[in-house]
Design a protein around this motif. Structure first.
Motif, mmCIF file in Angstrom:
data_model
loop_
_atom_site.group_PDB
_atom_site.id
_atom_site.type_symbol
_atom_site.label_atom_id
_atom_site.label_comp_id
_atom_site.label_asym_id
_atom_site.label_seq_id
_atom_site.Cartn_x
_atom_site.Cartn_y
_atom_site.Cartn_z
ATOM 1 N N PHE A 1 0.887 -1.140 0.184
ATOM 2 C CA PHE A 1 0.081 0.133 0.032
ATOM 3 C C PHE A 1 1.035 1.229 -0.215
ATOM 4 N N GLU A 2 2.121 1.199 -0.525
ATOM 5 C CA GLU A 2 3.069 2.232 -0.743
ATOM 6 C C GLU A 2 3.363 2.885 0.520
ATOM 7 N N GLY A 3 3.395 2.443 1.712
ATOM 8 C CA GLY A 3 3.462 2.939 2.859
ATOM 9 C C GLY A 3 2.566 4.089 3.334
ATOM 10 N N ARG A 4 1.461 4.125 2.870
ATOM 11 C CA ARG A 4 0.471 5.230 3.192
ATOM 12 C C ARG A 4 -0.289 5.237 4.270
ATOM 13 N N THR A 5 -0.067 3.719 4.987
ATOM 14 C CA THR A 5 -0.931 3.457 6.223
ATOM 15 C C THR A 5 -0.139 2.687 6.983
ATOM 16 N N THR A 6 -0.776 2.238 7.985
ATOM 17 C CA THR A 6 -0.128 1.000 8.953
ATOM 18 C C THR A 6 -0.748 0.014 9.037
ATOM 19 N N ILE A 7 -0.096 -1.106 9.660
ATOM 20 C CA ILE A 7 -0.665 -2.488 9.761
ATOM 21 C C ILE A 7 -1.890 -2.583 10.126
ATOM 22 N N ASP A 8 -1.962 -1.772 11.326
ATOM 23 C CA ASP A 8 -3.434 -1.824 12.125
ATOM 24 C C ASP A 8 -4.441 -1.544 11.312
ATOM 25 N N THR A 9 -4.314 -0.421 10.557
ATOM 26 C CA THR A 9 -5.522 -0.067 9.616
ATOM 27 C C THR A 9 -5.633 -1.075 8.479
ATOM 28 N N ILE A 10 -4.508 -1.370 8.117
ATOM 29 C CA ILE A 10 -5.017 -2.608 6.809
ATOM 30 C C ILE A 10 -5.622 -3.691 7.525
ATOM 31 N N ARG A 11 -5.160 -4.302 8.818
ATOM 32 C CA ARG A 11 -6.045 -5.217 9.570
ATOM 33 C C ARG A 11 -7.720 -4.962 9.383
ATOM 34 N N GLN A 12 -7.745 -3.559 10.095
ATOM 35 C CA GLN A 12 -9.224 -3.081 10.118
ATOM 36 C C GLN A 12 -10.028 -3.391 8.659
ATOM 37 N N TRP A 13 -9.230 -2.970 7.520
ATOM 38 C CA TRP A 13 -9.982 -2.996 6.345
ATOM 39 C C TRP A 13 -10.069 -4.593 6.001
ATOM 40 N N ARG A 14 -9.113 -5.238 6.341
ATOM 41 C CA ARG A 14 -9.072 -6.605 5.868
ATOM 42 C C ARG A 14 -10.273 -7.471 6.516
ATOM 43 N N HIS A 15 -10.465 -7.055 7.902
ATOM 44 C CA HIS A 15 -11.360 -7.774 8.429
ATOM 45 C C HIS A 15 -12.838 -7.018 8.536
ATOM 46 N N GLY A 16 -13.049 -6.219 7.641
ATOM 47 C CA GLY A 16 -14.326 -5.425 7.522
ATOM 48 C C GLY A 16 -14.704 -4.451 8.492
ATOM 49 N N ARG A 17 -13.700 -4.176 9.508
ATOM 50 C CA ARG A 17 -14.176 -3.271 10.573
ATOM 51 C C ARG A 17 -14.000 -1.778 9.963
ATOM 52 N N GLY A 18 -13.303 -1.448 9.076
ATOM 53 C CA GLY A 18 -13.142 -0.077 8.665
ATOM 54 C C GLY A 18 -13.311 0.029 7.188
ATOM 55 N N LYS A 19 -13.451 1.160 6.834
ATOM 56 C CA LYS A 19 -13.742 1.552 5.301
ATOM 57 C C LYS A 19 -12.378 1.875 4.706
ATOM 58 N N ALA A 20 -12.185 1.008 3.625
ATOM 59 C CA ALA A 20 -10.764 1.526 3.038
ATOM 60 C C ALA A 20 -11.010 2.757 2.091
ATOM 61 N N PRO A 21 -10.273 3.417 2.181
ATOM 62 C CA PRO A 21 -10.373 4.666 1.113
ATOM 63 C C PRO A 21 -10.192 4.344 -0.193
ATOM 64 N N SER A 22 -10.460 5.307 -1.157
ATOM 65 C CA SER A 22 -10.723 4.966 -2.588
ATOM 66 C C SER A 22 -8.950 4.772 -3.176
ATOM 67 N N TRP A 23 -8.074 5.441 -2.604
ATOM 68 C CA TRP A 23 -6.808 5.097 -2.912
ATOM 69 C C TRP A 23 -6.224 3.903 -2.582
ATOM 70 N N ALA A 24 -6.785 3.027 -1.614
ATOM 71 C CA ALA A 24 -6.350 2.032 -1.443
ATOM 72 C C ALA A 24 -6.813 0.883 -2.178
ATOM 73 N N ILE A 25 -8.213 1.018 -2.564
ATOM 74 C CA ILE A 25 -8.859 0.298 -3.597
ATOM 75 C C ILE A 25 -8.274 0.542 -5.075
ATOM 76 N N ASP A 26 -7.859 1.536 -5.436
ATOM 77 C CA ASP A 26 -7.160 1.705 -6.644
ATOM 78 C C ASP A 26 -5.695 1.080 -6.485
ATOM 79 N N ILE A 27 -5.149 1.144 -5.719
ATOM 80 C CA ILE A 27 -4.107 0.358 -5.516
ATOM 81 C C ILE A 27 -4.353 -1.192 -5.835
ATOM 82 N N CYS A 28 -4.978 -1.534 -5.038
ATOM 83 C CA CYS A 28 -5.532 -3.122 -5.211
ATOM 84 C C CYS A 28 -5.736 -3.427 -6.708
ATOM 85 N N LEU A 29 -6.668 -2.558 -7.250
ATOM 86 C CA LEU A 29 -6.858 -2.846 -8.460
ATOM 87 C C LEU A 29 -5.783 -2.780 -9.622
#
Length: 78
Positions: free
Chosen positions: A45-73
């Motif tokens: 994720f280009e160092g733009r976030t922390t592992i804790d935030t990524i864990r929240q996205w991965r487990h559905g507890r947080g909403k991923a921002p559009s830039w993270a979705i763009d990186i994945c795609l």
């Protein structure tokens, strides 16, 4: 009197269902970082976030921002 703001979640994709976003992030991490190393996941994720935030996205507890979705795609595109 408070006024409601029409698009208060600027920077987040509301068009994606939460489970679809979670699945996309999980798939991206599983395919591109098979080792599961935290440093590699953050680098994905280009160092733009922390592992804790990524864990929240991965487990559905947080909403991923559009830039993270763009990186994945972008990373999954052929």
């Amino acid at each position: 009197m408070l006024q409601s703001r029409p698009n208060a979640t600027v920077g987040h994709l509301d068009t994606f269902a939460p489970h679809a976003t979670t699945a996309l992030i999980r798939l991206t991490i599983r395919l591109l970082v098979p080792s599961g190393r935290y440093a590699d996941i953050v680098a994905l994720f280009e160092g733009r976030t922390t592992i804790d935030t990524i864990r929240q996205w991965r487990h559905g507890r947080g909403k991923a921002p559009s830039w993270a979705i763009d990186i994945c795609l972008r990373r999954l595109a052929p």
